[in-house]
Design an enzyme around this catalytic site. Structure first.
Site: not given
Ligand code: SUG
Length: 446
Positions: A25, A176, A247, A368
């Protein structure tokens, strides 16, 4: 005395269960694409091509192995019993949300693997790593122990590297990793300014629609345990979080003296700039490249991921190169900003584009997928050579992905016990390819 150093990247190799399960979310792409079919094979190949691209540019590139998914141990800890296949089947029937969390390939986003303090900034002269506890999202909270194992494998020498355990897994210390850390410096090997961006305070009630994933107290603790110098703590703007900036690296990236960011990134932009200038003192003059909302509304910045790019110094080049996702080129406003940057006389001399569409659909752009690690020559020599990207490793891992990964996976397919066997067969072979030794994965330890 400072030693010359270079900024290496360690990317998360995308795992065989890469899927769109809508688990995060506040991460708009994850919610928007929930339920769609993914293509894990295309995903892993896109990630590998990006790694090779960076290696070809002359930057040291390492591979962090995917984690074992489905995470049967986690499901067993919730009381599911029987054979591994039975555990998975029962969990999908009785507790599908937990089962979905156990199947996520989220360790691919290595910017969240850990916070890293280079040796030039650490009191004891070692490179420090703290795996992120990622407590805000259940599926991500399952990562840190295996992440530590991977970092221990890549950085095995305790004289040079300190790989810590994650901070305690409690909401007060929600962390994070490097996605909320930017390091600025005159040169990679010289002491820098460490900008740590937090979203909420541990003891204050958070009222936003979406979670603020990093606490101030977590960031402070990381700086303390790493013995980090040049620390600047700043607050992420509430407006950014409300708009889908889960983030800070969704709206901000920095390299050397340059901080490239959206005007809604920080709660107090003027204060942030002043604090960075003060921390840089007479060592270097920070260069701020701020993109106003009038040129690029926050919604465009988030959907196109202009700022979730890799800002790199290619060896031998004076100006920086910005490596953006192809979605930036597809968005007219973001594309215009990127092209103007390259055309200007500013610090960014070139913009390139990379296709990581499979990851992007879960909110994971080029930045990411990588963890930045500044390393001196001696530190580079102390890394595990089997985990370093070369043409030969790229070819081997691409063939491995072609052989083991499915080209279509719907969230319902995650319940298929055959996927569990396929994933384990893939990871078993991978431990040999990356020189990880037996027992790297829980299923190999019995
Ligand atoms: O933590 N997406 C990750 C994306 C992380 C991106 N990282 C950075 N911005 N550094 C997160 O939200 C989605 C998985 C899903 O919905 O199946 C997810 O975990």
């Amino acid at each position: 005395m400072t030693s010359p150093a270079i900024e290496a990247n360690a990317d998360g190799l995308i795992g065989p269960t890469h899927s769109y399960a809508g688990l995060s979310p506040g991460n708009l792409a994850s919610s928007l694409n929930a339920g769609d079919a993914s293509n894990p094979r295309a995903a892993v190949l896109q990630g590998l091509d990006k790694m090779k691209r960076l290696a070809d540019l002359g930057l040291p590139q390492f591979v962090l192995p995917p984690h074992e998914r489905p995470d049967i141990r986690f499901l067993r800890s919730l009381g599911f019993a029987g054979s591994d296949g039975a555990v998975l089947e029962r969990a999908w029937k009785d507790a599908p949300s937990f089962a979905a969390a156990a199947c996520s390939a989220s360790p691919m986003w290595a910017a969240n693997a850990a916070t890293v303090t280079p040796s030039a900034d650490a009191a004891d002269g070692r490179v420090h790593f703290t795996p992120a506890n990622l407590v805000t999202n259940l599926h991500r909270s399952l990562e840190h122990a295996q992440t530590k194992r991977a970092l221990d494998a890549l950085f095995p020498d305790p004289e040079r590297f300190a790989v810590h355990d994650a901070l305690p897994s409690v909401s007060h210390l929600a962390d994070e990793g490097a996605a909320n850390h930017v390091r600025l410096c005159a040169d990679h090997g010289e002491p820098g300014v460490n900008l740590l961006v937090w979203g909420r305070e541990a003891w204050k009630h958070w009222q936003g629609q979406y979670p603020a994933r990093q606490t101030r107290e977590a960031s402070e603790s990381l700086a303390r345990r790493h013995g980090a110098s040049g620390v600047v703590l700043v607050r992420q703007s509430k407006a950014a979080i409300a708009g889908g900036t889960f983030h800070n690296d969704v709206v901000c990236v920095g390299a050397l003296q340059t901080l490239f960011f959206h005007d809604l990134a920080f709660e107090d932009t003027a204060g942030t700039k002043a604090a960075i200038r003060a921390a840089a003192a007479d060592r270097f003059e920070p260069i701020f490249v701020e993109v106003p909302s009038t040129d690029l509304p926050l919604a465009d910045a988030i959907s196109s991921y202009l700022f979730n790019s890799m800002l790199v110094q290619i060896p031998g080049e004076d100006r920086l190169t910005l490596i953006c996702p192809t979605e930036t080129r597809d968005n007219p406003r973001s594309h215009a900003v990127a092209e103007q940057l390259a055309a200007s006389n500013g610090p960014i001399g070139r913009v390139e584009y990379v296709d990581v569409r499979q990851s992007m659909r879960n909110g994971g752009g080029p930045a990411c997928l990588r963890l930045r690690v500044v390393l001196t020559e001696a530190e580079q020599a102390a890394t595990n050579p089997a985990m370093r990207m070369t043409d030969a490793l790229h070819a081997r891992l691409s063939a491995w992905g072609e052989k083991h990964y499915r080209d279509r996976l719907s969230p319902a397919d995650l319940a298929d016990p055959a996927l569990l066997d396929e994933s384990r067969a893939a990871l078993d072979e991978l431990t040999g390819l990356l020189g990880l030794g037996g027992g790297f994965y829980p299923f190999q330890r019995g």
